[in-house]
Design an enzyme around this catalytic site. Structure first.
Site, PDB file in Angstrom:
ATOM      1  N   SER A 175       4.789  -3.144  -3.688  1.00  0.00           N
ATOM      2  CA  SER A 175       3.341  -2.939  -3.717  1.00  0.00           C
ATOM      3  C   SER A 175       2.929  -2.554  -5.138  1.00  0.00           C
ATOM      4  CB  SER A 175       2.954  -1.814  -2.748  1.00  0.00           C
ATOM      5  OG  SER A 175       1.617  -1.399  -2.947  1.00  0.00           O
ATOM      6  N   TYR A 188       3.566   6.690   0.384  1.00  0.00           N
ATOM      7  CA  TYR A 188       3.778   5.241   0.253  1.00  0.00           C
ATOM      8  C   TYR A 188       4.297   4.900  -1.144  1.00  0.00           C
ATOM      9  CZ  TYR A 188       2.737   0.232   0.790  1.00  0.00           C
ATOM     10  OH  TYR A 188       2.824  -1.139   0.880  1.00  0.00           O
TER      11      TYR A 188
END
Length: 333
Positions: A175, A188
């Site tokens: 990501s 995350y």
């Protein structure tokens, strides 16, 4: 004298150029382009929905034997995938946090491996959630890391010998939050930054074996995948102790929830850009080490961001209206 030096420099430059071109041609000759997947297999984790679900269908159409790892093999996502695909696609029960599931998956892959072997493993299984660090108990961090990081490591270690045998590919879904630190994405970001560190180290080690390692870095694809965990400000508020309720207050929690959800709704509507990158990583003779997948408008910023001094990357957030409102609202009654 000057003429002789110039001549020598010129000859060296030309020789270096010729050697560079020759090396590129040799490299290209030995790099395999697998557009036709016939005889090869690919393992994909996280195929219940999202990127993995769509990639499995695409690789099936290209002739690969696809081992589609699903958390819930009897669920709607896995069943629709099986229904829409050919007999070359095989659904596996695969919880990447389970040593037993990964071992069973390897046994099934080995028993059904086509003659050319396991060409690629796409480590795609993952979860996403959002919360400021003080809103998250340690269990939230542990769960995020166990799936997004240790799940990929567990799967990679188990299947690497098969991929190494055919000089294939290892692909990791990361990501932009692996390098773009911002509000609400602490857990995350920890999991994805760790994943990229693992993949970078693996790429250096695997180069000696002819195995190529690629990292996929999607931007905002929340709308396209439904990966973002939906929750209300009440869900967040009820988890806070009295001290943190005093610090952050309900008005700020409401604002943060509204801001985050509205941001997710501005993302890409489909996953085509990500799937194209994954296909390139699996099938191209010259896959990229990293695929940064953001809008054309955002590309320059995200390419530059990792190279900026920390004082500047931190200052970026002071420009955000949300960040300014946050500072005003903290401790407010």
């Amino acid at each position: 004298m000057i003429f002789s030096i110039g001549l020598i420099i010129g000859l060296i430059s030309i020789t270096a150029l010729v050697l560079f071109v020759f090396a590129k041609l040799v490299s290209r000759h030995y790099c395999r382009n697998v557009q036709d997947g016939s005889g090869y297999a690919v393992l994909i984790t996280g195929c219940d929905s999202g990127f993995g679900h769509q990639l499995a269908q695409c690789l099936d159409q290209k002739g690969f034997v696809v081992f589609a790892g699903c958390l819930c093999p009897q669920g709607a996502g896995a069943q629709s995938l099986a229904r829409l695909s050919s007999s070359n696609l095989k659904i596996l029960k695969l919880d990447v946090t389970s040593d037993e599931d990964v071992q069973q998956a390897k046994m099934m892959v080995e028993e059904n491996l086509p003659k050319k072997g396991l060409w690629a493993v796409v480590n795609n299984a993952g979860i996403s959630d959002w919360a400021e660090i003080e809103w998250s108990p340690i269990e939230d961090f542990r769960n995020m890391v166990d799936i997004n990081l240790f799940g990929s490591i567990r799967t990679s270690i188990k299947f690497l010998p098969l991929v190494r045998a055919v000089k294939g590919r290892m692909v990791y879904t990361s990501s932009i939050f692996a390098f773009f630190n911002c509000l609400n994405m602490g857990a995350y970001s920890v999991s994805k930054r760790g994943l990229e560190a693992f993949a970078d180290c693996l790429r250096v080690e695997m180069a000696s074996f002819g195995v190529k390692v690629s990292i996929i870095q999607p931007g905002n694809f929340g709308r396209a995948t439904n990966i973002v965990k939906m929750k209300t400000s009440s869900d967040i508020w009820e988890k806070l102790d009295e001290d943190r309720k005093h610090t952050f207050n309900r008005q700020y929690i409401d604002l943060a929830n509204e801001y985050f959800m509205s941001t997710c709704n501005t993302g890409f509507k489909n996953s085509n850009m990500v799937i194209d990158a994954m296909l390139h990583a699996v099938t191209s003779a010259r896959p990229k080490r990293r695929y940064l997948l953001v809008s054309a408008m955002d590309r320059f910023f995200f390419q530059l961001f990792p190279f900026l001094p920390t004082v500047l990357t931190d200052a970026v957030f002071s420009l955000s209206p949300m960040y300014a409102k946050r500072k005003e609202m903290l401790y407010a009654k």
